[in-house]
Design an enzyme around this catalytic site. Sequence first.
Site, PDB file in Angstrom:
ATOM      1  N   HIS A 126      18.416  83.526 -57.077  1.00 32.59           N
ATOM      2  CA  HIS A 126      19.014  83.382 -55.743  1.00 32.59           C
ATOM      3  C   HIS A 126      20.411  82.764 -55.803  1.00 32.59           C
ATOM      4  O   HIS A 126      21.162  82.848 -54.826  1.00 32.59           O
ATOM      5  CB  HIS A 126      18.098  82.573 -54.808  1.00 32.59           C
ATOM      6  CG  HIS A 126      18.080  81.093 -55.048  1.00 32.59           C
ATOM      7  ND1 HIS A 126      17.074  80.461 -55.735  1.00 32.59           N
ATOM      8  CD2 HIS A 126      18.943  80.112 -54.677  1.00 32.59           C
ATOM      9  CE1 HIS A 126      17.309  79.160 -55.764  1.00 32.59           C
ATOM     10  NE2 HIS A 126      18.441  78.926 -55.136  1.00 32.59           N
ATOM     11  N   ASP A 156      12.328  84.034 -59.790  1.00 33.62           N
ATOM     12  CA  ASP A 156      13.641  83.534 -59.395  1.00 33.62           C
ATOM     13  C   ASP A 156      14.473  83.122 -60.606  1.00 33.62           C
ATOM     14  O   ASP A 156      15.150  82.096 -60.598  1.00 33.62           O
ATOM     15  CB  ASP A 156      13.508  82.353 -58.432  1.00 33.62           C
ATOM     16  CG  ASP A 156      14.787  82.111 -57.635  1.00 33.62           C
ATOM     17  OD1 ASP A 156      15.660  83.008 -57.641  1.00 33.62           O
ATOM     18  OD2 ASP A 156      14.920  81.042 -57.015  1.00 33.62           O
ATOM     19  N   GLY A 227      22.652  73.155 -54.786  1.00 32.04           N
ATOM     20  CA  GLY A 227      23.625  73.176 -55.867  1.00 32.04           C
ATOM     21  C   GLY A 227      22.979  72.868 -57.211  1.00 32.04           C
ATOM     22  O   GLY A 227      23.512  73.214 -58.262  1.00 32.04           O
ATOM     23  N   ASN A 228      21.809  72.183 -57.182  1.00 35.94           N
ATOM     24  CA  ASN A 228      21.049  71.954 -58.409  1.00 35.94           C
ATOM     25  C   ASN A 228      20.264  73.193 -58.836  1.00 35.94           C
ATOM     26  O   ASN A 228      19.752  73.251 -59.964  1.00 35.94           O
ATOM     27  CB  ASN A 228      20.055  70.801 -58.235  1.00 35.94           C
ATOM     28  CG  ASN A 228      20.678  69.446 -58.516  1.00 35.94           C
ATOM     29  OD1 ASN A 228      20.774  68.611 -57.635  1.00 35.94           O
ATOM     30  ND2 ASN A 228      21.106  69.238 -59.748  1.00 35.94           N
ATOM     31  N   SER A 229      20.132  74.169 -57.939  1.00 32.72           N
ATOM     32  CA  SER A 229      19.338  75.356 -58.248  1.00 32.72           C
ATOM     33  C   SER A 229      19.822  76.013 -59.527  1.00 32.72           C
ATOM     34  O   SER A 229      21.011  76.275 -59.693  1.00 32.72           O
ATOM     35  CB  SER A 229      19.426  76.364 -57.096  1.00 32.72           C
ATOM     36  OG  SER A 229      18.763  75.882 -55.957  1.00 32.72           O
ATOM     37  N   GLY A 285      -3.919  97.289 -61.476  1.00 31.88           N
ATOM     38  CA  GLY A 285      -4.117  98.239 -60.385  1.00 31.88           C
ATOM     39  C   GLY A 285      -5.317  97.933 -59.509  1.00 31.88           C
ATOM     40  O   GLY A 285      -6.090  98.843 -59.177  1.00 31.88           O
ATOM     41  N   VAL A 286      -5.483  96.655 -59.123  1.00 25.65           N
ATOM     42  CA  VAL A 286      -6.565  96.279 -58.202  1.00 25.65           C
ATOM     43  C   VAL A 286      -6.029  95.295 -57.178  1.00 25.65           C
ATOM     44  O   VAL A 286      -5.066  94.570 -57.444  1.00 25.65           O
ATOM     45  CB  VAL A 286      -7.754  95.630 -58.943  1.00 25.65           C
ATOM     46  CG1 VAL A 286      -8.474  96.633 -59.816  1.00 25.65           C
ATOM     47  CG2 VAL A 286      -7.304  94.418 -59.753  1.00 25.65           C
ATOM     48  N   ILE A 288      -7.334  91.994 -55.125  1.00 26.33           N
ATOM     49  CA  ILE A 288      -8.391  91.024 -55.400  1.00 26.33           C
ATOM     50  C   ILE A 288      -8.322  89.837 -54.458  1.00 26.33           C
ATOM     51  O   ILE A 288      -7.300  89.605 -53.793  1.00 26.33           O
ATOM     52  CB  ILE A 288      -8.290  90.507 -56.858  1.00 26.33           C
ATOM     53  CG1 ILE A 288      -6.875  89.989 -57.141  1.00 26.33           C
ATOM     54  CG2 ILE A 288      -8.690  91.586 -57.841  1.00 26.33           C
ATOM     55  CD1 ILE A 288      -6.689  89.428 -58.535  1.00 26.33           C
TER      56      ILE A 288
END
Length: 494
Positions: A126, A156, A227-229, A285-286, A288
């Site tokens: 992001h 992310d 800003g720490n991201s 492919g399930v 659940i």
Amino acid sequence: MKPRSMAMAKSIQTQHQLFAMRMLWLGLLTTVFVIAQTLIAQARPESLAPLAEAISPSVVNITTSTVVEGRTGPQGIVPDGSPFEDFFREFQDRNGGNGENRPRRSSALGSGFVISEDGYVVTNNHVIEGADQILIEFFNGDELEAEVVGTDPNTDIALLKVSADGPLPFVPFGDSDTARVGDWVIAMGNPLGQGFSVSAGIVSARNRALSGSYDDYIQTDAAINRGNSGGPLFNMDGEVIGVNTAILSPNGGSIGIGFSMASNVVTRVVDQLREFGETRRGWLGVRIQDVTPDVAEAMGLESASGALVTDVPDGPAKDAGLEAGDVILTFDGVDVEDTRGLVRQVGNTDVGKTVRVLVHRGEGTQTFRITLGRREDAERAVPVVMDNPEESEEPIQQEVLGLTISVITDELRSELVLPEATEGLVVVDVDETSEAFEKGLRAGDVITEAGQQKVMSLSELDDRIAEAKEAGRKSLLLLVRRGGDPRFVALGLE
């Protein structure tokens, strides 16, 4: 000497000997205590400065910029008919406003860290999403432009690459599974655009799940702010055990509840991005859901564990013979505790690998051999129809989670002065008694992701809410942008 006098002398002598022994033991204990205190002081550094100095050169500030279309007129600045309308229009004319859209450049800030001497940099997706220019600033003041190698919105994580004249200082990843609650950690980054900054704290909790399928967050009270991201979370050995990603806060600032994606998740993603430029996760492919005690009793299961199959669309599981109502007990030889564990294990398994899946069906169990597909291919195969909101039968607005949310219409885009490239859902009203209001959401905020997946329509938001509830989540993680600045907000689903 009389017998009585001799006995008294011996008694006094014995008392003196006992006193001397006590003093000797007291002296020994004091010496041991002093030595122990000295050893403890030597083992625990008085300052974190040496560690910070050693790892700082590998941490970078990231500035991204995007060209967005400008708008003429005072829309979004003053209301129509305002006495200031003519003033703003005259001001624009004096500054070159001639009725044409004038592009402008929008900037955002974040953090990252170098993981190899040849210039690979890790940050949050992001932080760089939608950017057309990414500038990396190093601790010594040098600046280099970066290119995107690959991204993974599900965790992310983004991998960047810079070209330098020589080898760059870098930091290694550590084993996040060894981090214990109470261990000291250091967060580094560019909080609120103030430049390189260090904060310290402890691991507050482990294995936190916000709302993504592959979540494994380390919770920490080390101060993390906007800003720490994308910045690193270090252990005391100078190893990266997490990537700072999100905070929970009613006001957008740090209140001591921050989350870092565990390094053992990040390293797997980074390795795939580095090799393929994209992720390649296994796909069973399930659909659940967790097995509750009531379901376990009704189905005759010994314990409330496993993953109950609710639907089997076209895919590997259907080809192998799995059916709705099966309970997956083991996957590739590993016991399945719940849906979260199964999803992560399947995603971490190589595409194309044939695995054994043990399921409970009827009164007994059956084993199936299933060759895994690729999740990303399956997601791309789902047809996405982008309807014009005004032509679609879907409502334009709806109330959910204490919010009144609308698709982005031309009227809202003009009113809020949103760039043409803005996608998502607009908050048009917030219930002041709701959790959303307490956590700082306001009218005009743009929700771009829910459950770490993009949302373009109200039906997609409904799907994310349904998926989170089906997976047993107690909250839904929203990525909210205000003035271009992103913030994660988790809202309760109950």
